[in-house]
Write a protein that holds these residues in place. Structure first.
Motif, mmCIF file in Angstrom:
data_model
loop_
_atom_site.group_PDB
_atom_site.id
_atom_site.type_symbol
_atom_site.label_atom_id
_atom_site.label_comp_id
_atom_site.label_asym_id
_atom_site.label_seq_id
_atom_site.Cartn_x
_atom_site.Cartn_y
_atom_site.Cartn_z
ATOM 1 N N VAL A 116 -56.972 41.830 -90.400
ATOM 2 C CA VAL A 116 -56.323 42.835 -91.247
ATOM 3 C C VAL A 116 -54.814 42.804 -91.020
ATOM 4 O O VAL A 116 -54.030 42.790 -91.980
ATOM 5 N N ALA A 117 -54.401 42.744 -89.759
ATOM 6 C CA ALA A 117 -52.965 42.715 -89.456
ATOM 7 C C ALA A 117 -52.310 41.453 -90.011
ATOM 8 O O ALA A 117 -51.218 41.516 -90.589
ATOM 9 N N LEU A 118 -52.976 40.321 -89.851
ATOM 10 C CA LEU A 118 -52.428 39.068 -90.352
ATOM 11 C C LEU A 118 -52.274 39.104 -91.875
ATOM 12 O O LEU A 118 -51.234 38.721 -92.416
ATOM 13 N N ALA A 119 -53.291 39.605 -92.561
ATOM 14 C CA ALA A 119 -53.236 39.690 -94.027
ATOM 15 C C ALA A 119 -52.159 40.670 -94.495
ATOM 16 O O ALA A 119 -51.385 40.368 -95.403
ATOM 17 N N LEU A 120 -52.102 41.828 -93.865
ATOM 18 C CA LEU A 120 -51.106 42.825 -94.275
ATOM 19 C C LEU A 120 -49.690 42.325 -94.038
ATOM 20 O O LEU A 120 -48.807 42.476 -94.892
ATOM 21 N N ARG A 121 -49.471 41.727 -92.895
ATOM 22 C CA ARG A 121 -48.130 41.221 -92.598
ATOM 23 C C ARG A 121 -47.755 40.111 -93.572
ATOM 24 O O ARG A 121 -46.625 40.044 -94.043
ATOM 25 N N HIS A 122 -48.704 39.240 -93.880
ATOM 26 C CA HIS A 122 -48.409 38.161 -94.829
ATOM 27 C C HIS A 122 -48.119 38.722 -96.220
ATOM 28 O O HIS A 122 -47.208 38.252 -96.907
ATOM 29 N N GLN A 123 -48.868 39.732 -96.632
ATOM 30 C CA GLN A 123 -48.631 40.316 -97.949
ATOM 31 C C GLN A 123 -47.259 40.973 -98.033
ATOM 32 O O GLN A 123 -46.606 40.916 -99.068
ATOM 33 N N ARG A 124 -46.811 41.558 -96.940
ATOM 34 C CA ARG A 124 -45.523 42.265 -96.956
ATOM 35 C C ARG A 124 -44.331 41.343 -96.739
ATOM 36 O O ARG A 124 -43.276 41.562 -97.313
ATOM 37 N N HIS A 125 -44.502 40.327 -95.882
ATOM 38 C CA HIS A 125 -43.337 39.561 -95.445
ATOM 39 C C HIS A 125 -43.535 38.051 -95.507
ATOM 40 O O HIS A 125 -42.688 37.313 -95.019
ATOM 41 N N GLY A 126 -44.638 37.608 -96.071
ATOM 42 C CA GLY A 126 -44.955 36.187 -96.016
ATOM 43 C C GLY A 126 -44.184 35.322 -96.995
ATOM 44 O O GLY A 126 -43.588 35.809 -97.948
ATOM 45 N N ASP A 127 -44.221 34.049 -96.740
ATOM 46 C CA ASP A 127 -43.646 33.040 -97.626
ATOM 47 C C ASP A 127 -44.729 32.686 -98.651
ATOM 48 O O ASP A 127 -45.554 31.808 -98.421
ATOM 49 N N LEU A 149 -51.551 29.768 -86.034
ATOM 50 C CA LEU A 149 -51.552 31.045 -86.752
ATOM 51 C C LEU A 149 -50.702 32.078 -86.029
ATOM 52 O O LEU A 149 -50.053 32.903 -86.671
ATOM 53 N N LYS A 150 -50.673 32.037 -84.691
ATOM 54 C CA LYS A 150 -49.808 32.965 -83.957
ATOM 55 C C LYS A 150 -48.347 32.692 -84.291
ATOM 56 O O LYS A 150 -47.556 33.620 -84.442
ATOM 57 N N GLN A 151 -47.975 31.422 -84.410
ATOM 58 C CA GLN A 151 -46.599 31.072 -84.774
ATOM 59 C C GLN A 151 -46.271 31.589 -86.171
ATOM 60 O O GLN A 151 -45.203 32.143 -86.396
ATOM 61 N N ARG A 152 -47.184 31.425 -87.105
ATOM 62 C CA ARG A 152 -46.944 31.927 -88.462
ATOM 63 C C ARG A 152 -46.847 33.443 -88.459
ATOM 64 O O ARG A 152 -46.041 34.030 -89.167
ATOM 65 N N HIS A 153 -47.680 34.090 -87.642
ATOM 66 C CA HIS A 153 -47.641 35.539 -87.519
ATOM 67 C C HIS A 153 -46.284 35.972 -86.925
ATOM 68 O O HIS A 153 -45.666 36.922 -87.388
ATOM 69 N N LYS A 154 -45.803 35.233 -85.935
ATOM 70 C CA LYS A 154 -44.513 35.528 -85.307
ATOM 71 C C LYS A 154 -43.379 35.339 -86.318
ATOM 72 O O LYS A 154 -42.438 36.138 -86.350
ATOM 73 N N GLU A 155 -43.460 34.292 -87.140
ATOM 74 C CA GLU A 155 -42.446 34.079 -88.173
ATOM 75 C C GLU A 155 -42.396 35.246 -89.133
ATOM 76 O O GLU A 155 -41.330 35.681 -89.549
ATOM 77 N N LEU A 156 -43.568 35.773 -89.480
ATOM 78 C CA LEU A 156 -43.616 36.928 -90.383
ATOM 79 C C LEU A 156 -43.009 38.138 -89.702
ATOM 80 O O LEU A 156 -42.313 38.926 -90.337
ATOM 81 N N SER A 157 -43.271 38.303 -88.403
ATOM 82 C CA SER A 157 -42.720 39.456 -87.666
ATOM 83 C C SER A 157 -41.209 39.400 -87.617
ATOM 84 O O SER A 157 -40.533 40.410 -87.777
ATOM 85 N N SER A 158 -40.657 38.216 -87.410
ATOM 86 C CA SER A 158 -39.201 38.095 -87.331
ATOM 87 C C SER A 158 -38.550 38.266 -88.699
ATOM 88 O O SER A 158 -37.365 38.568 -88.785
ATOM 89 N N ALA A 159 -39.320 38.114 -89.770
ATOM 90 C CA ALA A 159 -38.777 38.291 -91.120
ATOM 91 C C ALA A 159 -38.645 39.761 -91.495
ATOM 92 O O ALA A 159 -37.975 40.100 -92.453
#
Length: 127
Positions: free
Chosen positions: A32-43, A115-125
């Motif tokens: 859920v966190a991965l999907a929400l973060r990607h929807q809000r801040h993803g590439d 996936l953790k790296q992609r999640h971290k990239e989204l967090s820094s965005a």
């Protein structure tokens, strides 16, 4: 498509994990966190689906893991469309949310650092 948090959790993530026999609160919260973060801040140009998964990761997951895990592969394949998947499996990541969730979970199990790296990239965005 905009899903509420409850819809994402109750209609997509939880039933998918249950079908994979992998459900627990931690796995549910992670997806859920991965999907929400990607929807809000993803590439969304690079990763257009619900999760930050591209065609290369999708193929690598099938070729290097799921090909050798027939039970899990069968359960995940059961979530995909029957005919079109064989011709072009990658659109399933965008149009089939339960299949995308199953792939995201399998990718996390097999390639957690990616996936953790992609999640971290989204967090820094985030601003």
């Amino acid at each position: 498509m905009n899903l509420t948090l409850d819809e994402l959790r109750d209609v997509i993530v939880r039933p998918t994990l249950q079908q994979l026999n992998c459900h627990n609160c931690a796995s549910e919260n992670l997806l859920v966190a991965l999907a929400l973060r990607h929807q809000r801040h993803g590439d969304h140009e690079k990763y257009p689906g619900l999760y930050p998964i591209d065609a290369a990761l999708h193929l690598r997951l099938w070729d290097h893991c799921l090909a050798f895990e027939p039970d899990l592969a069968s359960r995940i394949r059961g979530l995909a469309s029957q005919r079109e998947f064989l011709n072009n499996p990658h659109p399933e990541l965008m149009i089939n949310l339960r299949y995308a969730t199953a792939i995201a979970w399998a990718a996390f199990l097999v390639f957690p650092t990616q996936l953790k790296q992609r999640h971290k990239e989204l967090s820094s965005a985030q601003v």
